[in-house]
Design a protein around this motif. Structure first.
Motif, PDB file in Angstrom:
ATOM      1  N   GLU A 161     -15.013 -16.117  26.260  1.00 16.85           N
ATOM      2  CA  GLU A 161     -13.715 -16.638  26.750  1.00 16.85           C
ATOM      3  C   GLU A 161     -12.803 -15.504  27.228  1.00 16.85           C
ATOM      4  OE1 GLU A 161     -12.990 -19.773  27.184  1.00 16.85           O
ATOM      5  OE2 GLU A 161     -14.152 -20.960  25.744  1.00 16.85           O
ATOM      6  N   TYR A 204     -13.810 -14.674  30.702  1.00 19.87           N
ATOM      7  CA  TYR A 204     -13.501 -15.785  31.617  1.00 19.87           C
ATOM      8  C   TYR A 204     -12.030 -15.781  32.024  1.00 19.87           C
ATOM      9  CZ  TYR A 204     -13.046 -20.503  33.512  1.00 19.87           C
ATOM     10  OH  TYR A 204     -12.775 -21.580  34.336  1.00 19.87           O
ATOM     11  N   VAL A 232     -13.873 -21.680  29.025  1.00 20.02           N
ATOM     12  CA  VAL A 232     -15.313 -21.959  29.118  1.00 20.02           C
ATOM     13  C   VAL A 232     -15.640 -23.246  28.350  1.00 20.02           C
ATOM     14  CG1 VAL A 232     -17.627 -21.138  28.483  1.00 20.02           C
ATOM     15  CG2 VAL A 232     -15.936 -19.508  29.390  1.00 20.02           C
ATOM     16  N   LYS A 268     -15.313 -16.698  39.173  1.00 21.75           N
ATOM     17  CA  LYS A 268     -15.768 -17.866  38.391  1.00 21.75           C
ATOM     18  C   LYS A 268     -16.831 -18.634  39.179  1.00 21.75           C
ATOM     19  CE  LYS A 268     -11.509 -18.287  35.762  1.00 21.75           C
ATOM     20  NZ  LYS A 268     -10.158 -18.868  35.684  1.00 21.75           N
ATOM     21  N   PRO A 326     -22.658 -19.577  32.801  1.00 20.74           N
ATOM     22  CA  PRO A 326     -21.342 -20.128  32.430  1.00 20.74           C
ATOM     23  C   PRO A 326     -21.204 -20.354  30.911  1.00 20.74           C
ATOM     24  CG  PRO A 326     -22.223 -21.285  34.340  1.00 20.74           C
ATOM     25  CD  PRO A 326     -23.320 -20.386  33.830  1.00 20.74           C
TER      26      PRO A 326
END
Ligand SMILES: O=C(O)CCC(=O)C(=O)O
Length: 284
Positions: free
Chosen positions: A236, A239, A277, A247, A231
């Protein structure tokens, strides 16, 4: 390139049951002709490009033994296509069966709650001794980690194919590296090899020096500490494009809270996912 149902061979229930049985007894299974040719070719091209554009291969902690191996680490950070291939119906069923926590509660029962732990592309160099990737050997039906290997080249005894000791996942022992009897897993580009991470496995030396690129995705139950902080390391831009289940798969539903002021559960559901994130790492 879009990953769709056509990217993978449809596995019927009988074949799925057979593969699950092999995993239980032998600790590994091979699924022939699983990835479509165009997808395998595209993945291979992207891996090769990533290998040549890497600035530095001498990452901290990389052992001497690995010197002749070719590796691209953390595929999930490089290109969303690598994340998209991890969600086909077959591997989802295999992973739910083996890694799901039935008492997760924060997500619907029928959905996966396992996570990605490590995701690399690898082409063999020197011999890789027999080892386990579950950290702990333990006999019994339950495992907590599995490896899914997508072959982008044919693998043979001479280009460093995987070796396994069938049934060793149930031995409750760390691998015996002096063992001379093992099985060479020869397979073709587009095949999938799956094993229980407790299985004693390794690779032959790549003597003919041809490439044996494979994508190796290690999955684990949600409560296992992943090999990489997936993670925290995710860009970004990637994400932003992920679905909620993606996710979750990358670990965003099981980040330990900093203190009780943030939360007292380690597990969370889709409602707790955050927009960026960075939002997960603001001190609360
Ligand atoms: O490349 C393979 O076939 C196996 C790799 C492996 O065992 C590992 O990276 O731990």
């Amino acid at each position: 390139l879009i990953v769709s149902e056509c990217s993978f061979r449809k596995i019927e229930q009988d074949e799925l049951n057979e593969k699950l049985r092999e995993l239980r007894i032998y600790g590994y299974t091979i699924v022939k002709e699983f990835i479509s040719n165009p997808l395998a070719e595209e993945l291979l091209e992207r891996v090769k490009k990533l290998e040549t554009t890497r600035e530095n291969t001498q990452f901290l902690g990389r052992p001497e033994r690995d010197a002749a191996d070719r590796l691209v680490y953390n595929l999930q950070n490089k290109d969303k296509l690598f994340i998209d291939i991890l969600e086909d119906e077959f591997t989802k069923k295999v992973l739910i069966e083996n890694l799901n926590d039935p008492y997760y509660r924060f997500l619907p029962e029928s959905e996966p709650n396992y996570i990605l732990s490590y995701f690399n592309a690898r082409s063999s160099g020197s011999r890789l001794d027999l080892h386990i990737d579950s950290y702990l050997p333990a006999p019994g039906e339950k495992t907590w980690a599995m490896q899914i290997v997508y072959l982008l080249d044919d693998m043979t005894e001479s280009n460093g194919c995987t070796i396994v000791v069938p049934g060793s996942h149930l031995s409750g022992r760390y691998s015996d590296r002096d063992l001379t009897k093992f099985v060479s897993v020869t397979a073709k580009r587009g095949d999938l090899v799956v094993w229980d991470s407790r299985l004693w496995h390794g690779t032959h030396e790549n003597v003919d020096k041809s490439s044996r690129w494979a994508l190796i995705a290690t999955f684990s139950s949600w409560w296992v500490k992943p090999s990489m902080d997936i993670p925290r390391g995710l860009p970004e831009e990637i994400y932003k494009q992920l679905t909620l289940p993606q996710k979750r798969m990358l670990g965003f539903c099981s980040i330990p809270p900093v203190t009780e002021n943030e939360r007292i559960n380690t597990k969370t559901g889709y409602d707790d996912l955050l927009p960026c994130v960075a939002d997960y790492y603001r001190f609360k």
